[in-house]
Design a protein around this motif. Structure first.
Motif, short mmCIF file in Angstrom:
data_model
loop_
_atom_site.label_atom_id
_atom_site.label_comp_id
_atom_site.label_asym_id
_atom_site.label_seq_id
_atom_site.Cartn_x
_atom_site.Cartn_y
_atom_site.Cartn_z
N VAL A 45 59.27 60.27 12.46
CA VAL A 45 60.45 60.15 11.61
C VAL A 45 60.44 58.78 10.95
O VAL A 45 60.29 57.75 11.62
CB VAL A 45 61.74 60.33 12.43
N ARG A 46 60.59 58.76 9.63
CA ARG A 46 60.60 57.51 8.87
C ARG A 46 62.04 57.12 8.53
O ARG A 46 62.81 57.92 8.02
CB ARG A 46 59.80 57.65 7.58
N LEU B 197 60.83 51.65 9.42
CA LEU B 197 60.81 51.93 10.85
C LEU B 197 60.31 53.35 11.04
O LEU B 197 60.84 54.29 10.44
CB LEU B 197 62.21 51.76 11.46
N PHE B 198 59.29 53.53 11.87
CA PHE B 198 58.74 54.84 12.16
C PHE B 198 58.97 55.17 13.63
O PHE B 198 58.70 54.32 14.51
CB PHE B 198 57.25 54.91 11.84
N LEU B 199 59.46 56.37 13.88
CA LEU B 199 59.75 56.82 15.24
C LEU B 199 58.83 57.98 15.60
O LEU B 199 58.87 59.03 14.96
CB LEU B 199 61.21 57.26 15.36
N ASP B 200 57.99 57.78 16.61
CA ASP B 200 57.13 58.84 17.12
C ASP B 200 57.89 59.62 18.18
O ASP B 200 58.36 59.05 19.18
CB ASP B 200 55.83 58.27 17.70
N ILE B 201 58.01 60.92 17.99
CA ILE B 201 58.86 61.76 18.83
C ILE B 201 58.08 62.33 20.02
O ILE B 201 56.98 62.85 19.86
CB ILE B 201 59.48 62.91 18.03
N VAL B 202 58.67 62.22 21.20
CA VAL B 202 58.15 62.87 22.40
C VAL B 202 59.31 63.67 23.00
O VAL B 202 60.38 63.13 23.25
CB VAL B 202 57.63 61.86 23.44
N VAL B 203 59.09 64.98 23.24
CA VAL B 203 60.12 65.86 23.76
C VAL B 203 59.79 66.26 25.19
O VAL B 203 58.68 66.75 25.47
CB VAL B 203 60.28 67.13 22.89
N ARG B 204 60.75 66.07 26.09
CA ARG B 204 60.55 66.44 27.49
C ARG B 204 60.61 67.96 27.64
O ARG B 204 61.42 68.63 26.97
CB ARG B 204 61.62 65.80 28.38
N PRO B 205 59.81 68.54 28.52
CA PRO B 205 59.85 70.00 28.73
C PRO B 205 61.16 70.44 29.37
O PRO B 205 61.85 69.64 30.00
CB PRO B 205 58.65 70.27 29.64
N ILE C 104 57.49 48.90 11.46
CA ILE C 104 57.73 48.88 12.91
C ILE C 104 57.55 50.30 13.43
O ILE C 104 58.05 51.26 12.84
CB ILE C 104 59.14 48.37 13.25
N LEU C 105 56.83 50.44 14.53
CA LEU C 105 56.59 51.75 15.14
C LEU C 105 57.16 51.76 16.55
O LEU C 105 56.88 50.87 17.35
CB LEU C 105 55.09 52.05 15.18
N ARG C 106 57.97 52.76 16.84
CA ARG C 106 58.56 52.92 18.17
C ARG C 106 58.41 54.37 18.62
O ARG C 106 58.39 55.29 17.81
CB ARG C 106 60.04 52.55 18.18
N GLN C 107 58.33 54.56 19.94
CA GLN C 107 58.29 55.91 20.51
C GLN C 107 59.68 56.24 21.04
O GLN C 107 60.31 55.44 21.71
CB GLN C 107 57.26 55.99 21.64
N VAL C 108 60.14 57.44 20.71
CA VAL C 108 61.46 57.89 21.13
C VAL C 108 61.30 59.17 21.95
O VAL C 108 60.70 60.15 21.49
CB VAL C 108 62.38 58.16 19.92
N GLU C 109 61.82 59.14 23.19
CA GLU C 109 61.76 60.32 24.06
C GLU C 109 63.10 61.04 24.03
O GLU C 109 64.15 60.43 24.24
CB GLU C 109 61.41 59.89 25.49
N LEU C 110 63.05 62.35 23.79
CA LEU C 110 64.25 63.16 23.69
C LEU C 110 64.18 64.33 24.66
O LEU C 110 63.09 64.81 25.01
CB LEU C 110 64.41 63.71 22.27
N SER C 111 65.37 64.80 25.10
CA SER C 111 65.40 66.04 25.86
C SER C 111 65.15 67.20 24.92
O SER C 111 65.19 67.06 23.69
CB SER C 111 66.76 66.20 26.55
N PHE C 112 64.89 68.38 25.50
CA PHE C 112 64.62 69.56 24.67
C PHE C 112 65.81 69.85 23.76
O PHE C 112 65.65 70.11 22.57
CB PHE C 112 64.33 70.76 25.57
#
Length: 370
Positions: free
Chosen positions: A225-226, A243-251, A116-124
């Motif tokens: 992240v696995r 489960l794989f999490l693709d990380i996106v970091v907000r500026p 399973i692949l999901r995108q996770v958005e995080l603050s800085f």
């Protein structure tokens, strides 16, 4: 007709072990196989010679006879194609075909579950310091009533009579055997006589699940992240996927990141740059106290070791990097202008900003208003 040197054809010495002969044959058979060399007559002829050589010296009894009398003992030999004595050749060649075409289904239907692949958005800050997150997933999980095997009560299963539980069958095609998925059981090696009503024989049911896991400190955009074992359930007792999490970091409005360094751009007033100052530099934790030296120039960079961001792989800490810029005022009061003019006179500058040298601070400030 000269005797053929079967050892030379396979590229092995005369004292080679049977295992070495087998390895040499498999390598050459893969190289000169007609499917890899379509229309190449030379490769086809070499392929036949390889098969002929292996049929003889690949069999210990035939090899002994060959070593005693040479290839003359095997005049008229057709490579064993279509003959009952070609069993040894067929077994080895089926191994070659397994590498070339794939091994088929030899695990009696056991299959790992899908990832399973999901995108996770995080603050800085969350990315830099770590974050515990909760994710809602719709995933396949093993059916409890049938223990994941798809049969009623988990017991209504028989071994496939066609493939005898292996999931594949071997078919004779000319001089070799080909391994194919069993058409009766679809490669599972078993037959369900009565399916489980809860999962309709699939062995899995769809479940909405919320999982809570920690994202390690120091991740950044583009990292994956696995989380092991949190994917879909496997089939027929196979292991679950991940489960794989693709990380996106907000500026961030204050911070930026360069490698593992935490970067802060700090503006100094004109007087702070000239006279120096004591400042509080923002960090991801408590503010860091710093003394600014008198006469600090625009573009000055200060580095504080170990106050940056942790590297998620080796756990080393980056640095805090402060880049200073000097703010030049764009509007001056009468008193401020007079003070700067007096400063210019003391510094040897004229009111127009001209000096005997390359100019000074006053000329830079005054140029804004001229």
């Amino acid at each position: 007709m000269a005797a053929k040197d079967f050892y030379n054809i396979l590229g092995v010495p005369r004292n080679a072990s049977q295992d070495d002969i087998k390895k040499a044959y498999r390598k050459l058979a893969m190289q000169y196989h007609p499917d890899r060399n379509p229309g190449d007559k030379a490769a086809e002829a070499q392929f036949k010679s390889i098969n002929e050589a292996y049929e003889v010296i690949g069999d210990p009894q035939k090899r002994q006879a060959y070593d005693s009398g040479g290839s003359g003992f095997f005049e008229g030999f057709d490579g064993g194609f279509g003959r009952g004595g070609a069993t040894n050749f067929g077994d080895v060649f089926s191994d070659v075909l397994s590498e070339f075409f794939g091994s088929g289904s030899q695990n009696s239907g056991r299959q790992q579950g899908e990832h399973i692949l999901r995108q996770v958005e995080l603050s800085f800050e969350e990315a830099a310091l770590g974050k515990e997150i909760s994710l809602k997933l719709a995933r396949w999980e093993s059916c409890a009533p049938c223990s994941g095997n798809g049969s009623k009560g988990g017991k209504s299963i028989t071994v496939c009579s066609t493939c005898r539980g292996t999931g594949y069958i071997r078919v004779q095609q000319g001089f070799f055997h080909v391994q194919r998925t069993c058409g009766t059981c679809g490669g599972e090696g078993r037959m369900i006589t009565e399916v489980c009503v809860h999962c309709s024989g699939k062995g899995r049911i769809s479940v909405d699940r919320t999982i809570t896991r920690s994202i390690p400190a120091g991740v950044q955009t583009g990292m994956r992240v696995r989380i092991g074992g949190e994917g879909h359930a496997g089939l027929n007792g196979g292991p679950p996927g991940d489960l794989f999490l693709d990380i996106v970091v907000r500026p961030h409005s204050v911070f930026s990141r360069e490698g593992d360094d935490l970067v802060v751009d700090r503006n100094l007033s004109l007087t702070q740059a000239i006279f120096g100052a004591s400042l509080e530099i923002p960090t991801l934790g408590a503010a860091y106290p710093m003394k600014v030296d008198p006469g600090t120039q625009p573009g000055t960079v200060k580095r504080v070791r170990g106050k940056g961001i942790v590297n998620p792989q080796n756990r080393n800490m980056g640095d805090l990097v402060i880049r200073f810029n000097v703010e030049i005022p764009t509007r001056l009061s009468k008193e401020q202008r007079e003070a700067l003019e007096r400063f210019a006179e003391v510094s040897g500058e004229t009111a127009s900003g001209q000096t005997g040298g390359d100019g000074g601070l006053f000329s830079k400030v005054k140029s804004i208003f001229d």
